[in-house]
Design an enzyme around this catalytic site. Structure first.
Site, PDB file in Angstrom:
ATOM      1  CG  HIS A   1      -0.002  42.507  -5.674  1.00  0.00           C
ATOM      2  ND1 HIS A   1      -1.143  42.179  -4.939  1.00  0.00           N
ATOM      3  CD2 HIS A   1       0.281  43.803  -5.170  1.00  0.00           C
ATOM      4  CE1 HIS A   1      -1.455  43.045  -4.104  1.00  0.00           C
ATOM      5  NE2 HIS A   1      -0.615  44.173  -4.242  1.00  0.00           N
TER       6      HIS A   1
ATOM      7  CD  GLU B   1       3.237  48.833  -2.549  1.00  0.00           C
ATOM      8  OE1 GLU B   1       2.908  49.573  -3.923  1.00  0.00           O
ATOM      9  OE2 GLU B   1       3.215  47.638  -2.492  1.00  0.00           O
TER      10      GLU B   1
ATOM     11  CD  GLU C   1       2.536  44.976  -7.982  1.00  0.00           C
ATOM     12  OE1 GLU C   1       2.735  45.378  -6.574  1.00  0.00           O
ATOM     13  OE2 GLU C   1       1.800  45.858  -8.651  1.00  0.00           O
TER      14      GLU C   1
ATOM     15  CG  ASP D   1       3.581  43.536  -3.256  1.00  0.00           C
ATOM     16  OD1 ASP D   1       3.187  42.863  -2.443  1.00  0.00           O
ATOM     17  OD2 ASP D   1       3.382  44.734  -3.554  1.00  0.00           O
TER      18      ASP D   1
END
Length: 434
Positions: free
Chosen positions: A290, A405, A288, A320
């Site tokens: 992020h 999310e 990820e 993300d």
């Protein structure tokens, strides 16, 4: 099994009604507000007000036990009841239906109680709430998914796992993302009966398992870090489990060694040891990107270099969307070490990563977590610039999964409502491709 939401007006089931290709009205569901069920013949009407507009009392239709009734038909019925465990669906004829977005609903349900004297037997239950009209997914292009992380605090309290499936399907989304150790009972060995029930839910609700959240806990043991062999064992365990449940990618969250989220140095050897298995299973490993790590960063470049060095198709990136934030999220500041409004912790600072960086990395991107924190009543995201992200993805021809999310406040039911708002927003921005 699914359970009813505590609010009388249920979030699930609020939608426009389409007949012969035309939108003819809208519908919503009500939990029985009484302390007992009873004969439907004792229902004595419903007043509906939507966004301040009063609907004539004779128009709403009731659906109970799979059958639709006018009020007069309910009063004359002899074989239908409104049970406490069954929502009633109220359909309101309204040409054109309701616009996409958040709507204020008020309803007053009337029912007669035979154990009250006739002059006062007609009781009223006043109800107020809101609902979100979500448009259908445009043809072609982006695919819509929801992460179970969005329902943190609700799952296993006010929601069963089946409720999660039902909510996602009710949105018109077609994918589900899960957290391995967050959602699997008995992890890492959930048992054959649970696995069978999982596949049953997948089939019943028509959802596609997408991404499986995994952790490589590099500091699992006190006093020493994991070895590469131990890390690979943990990742490979989740690769096999993901495959058994039908998932096509695994997000390994490696332990980090800095606020820039530099992954523990064993990450590369862990992945190298696991690539053959990932290829055999046809499951993509996707670490990820992020916040506070941008796209133009040594961590991201290290992953891209690894893709180039190995030539693998089973290691790609997960983006993300928190990295695109244009405003800080302050609610979690204290938990990250400060309550000073002028000292925003690194993970909460708006990185404002430009869309040009996203375009550059999309060829290496397998999955996008549509991180968000707050969408208001006007379908305006307070932190993430979807008006830039969605067109960028469409212009680039990216057609992967966009997985909601939610990571905002965790009041009961808030995540469910916010996910509906995000899907309404994203689909409104999407042009679609035929």
């Amino acid at each position: 099994m699914t359970v009813l939401e505590f609010p009388i007006i249920q979030g699930r089931g609020f939608r426009n009604v389409v007949e012969d290709g035309r939108v003819t009205g809208f519908s919503f569901r009500l939990r029985n507000p009484n302390y007992r069920g009873g004969p439907a013949s004792m229902l004595d009407g419903i007043e509906v007000v939507v966004d301040g507009e009063r609907i004539p009392d004779h128009l709403p239709l009731w659906m109970l036990q799979g059958r639709t009734f006018t009020l007069d038909e309910l009063r004359a019925s002899t074989d239908v009841r409104w049970q406490l465990d069954e929502p009633a669906t109220i359909t309101v004829p309204k040409p054109g239906g309701l616009s996409v977005g958040v709507h204020r609903l008020e309803a007053t349900v009337y029912l007669r109680r035979s154990y009250f004297p006739p002059p006062i037997a007609r009781s009223e239950f006043a109800i107020a709430g809101s609902g979100v009209i979500v448009p259908p997914v445009p043809d072609g292009g982006l695919r819509y998914c929801v992460s179970t992380y969005s329902y943190t605090g609700d799952v296993y309290t006010s929601m069963t796992l089946e409720d999660v499936f039902a909510d996602i399907a009710d949105l018109g989304a077609t994918g589900i993302e899960i957290l391995g150790e967050g959602n699997l009972p008995g992890y890492p060995s959930p048992g054959a009966a649970w696995i069978d029930s999982w596949h049953g839910l997948v089939a019943e609700y028509g959802l596609t398992p997408t991404n499986f959240g995994s952790w490589v806990d590099t500091t699992r043991f006190s006093g020493r870090d994991l070895t590469a062999e131990e890390g690979a064992e943990q990742l490979q365990q989740d690769l096999r489990l993901a495959k058994e449940l039908g998932f096509t990618s695994v997000r390994p969250k490696f332990g980090v060694v800095s606020w820039d989220l530099d992954p523990h140095p064993i990450w590369e050897r862990v992945v190298e040891r696991s690539l053959d298995l990932a290829a055999d299973l046809d499951v993509v490993i996707c670490p990820e990107i992020h916040s506070p790590t941008p796209i133009e960063h040594p961590v991201t470049q290290g992953y891209v270099d690894f893709i180039g060095k190995t030539g693998t198709e089973h290691f790609k990136l997960l983006i993300d969307t928190g990295i695109f934030q244009t405003a800080a999220v302050r609610e979690a500041a204290e938990s990250l070490g400060t309550d000073d409004e002028d000292d925003i912790p690194a993970p909460l600072r708006p990185l404002r990563v430009p869309m040009s960086d996203l375009v550059e990395i999309l060829p290496h991107t397998h999955f996008i977590q549509a991180k968000f924190f707050e969408i208001d009543d006007s379908l305006r995201d307070l932190h993430v610039p979807w008006g830039e992200i969605v067109p960028t993805l469409e212009d680039a021809g990216w057609s992967g999964w966009l997985s909601s999310e939610y990571e905002g406040r965790r009041e009961p039911y808030r995540g469910r409502d916010q996910v509906r708002r995000q899907h309404a927003l994203l689909r409104s921005l999407q042009r679609g491709r035929g």
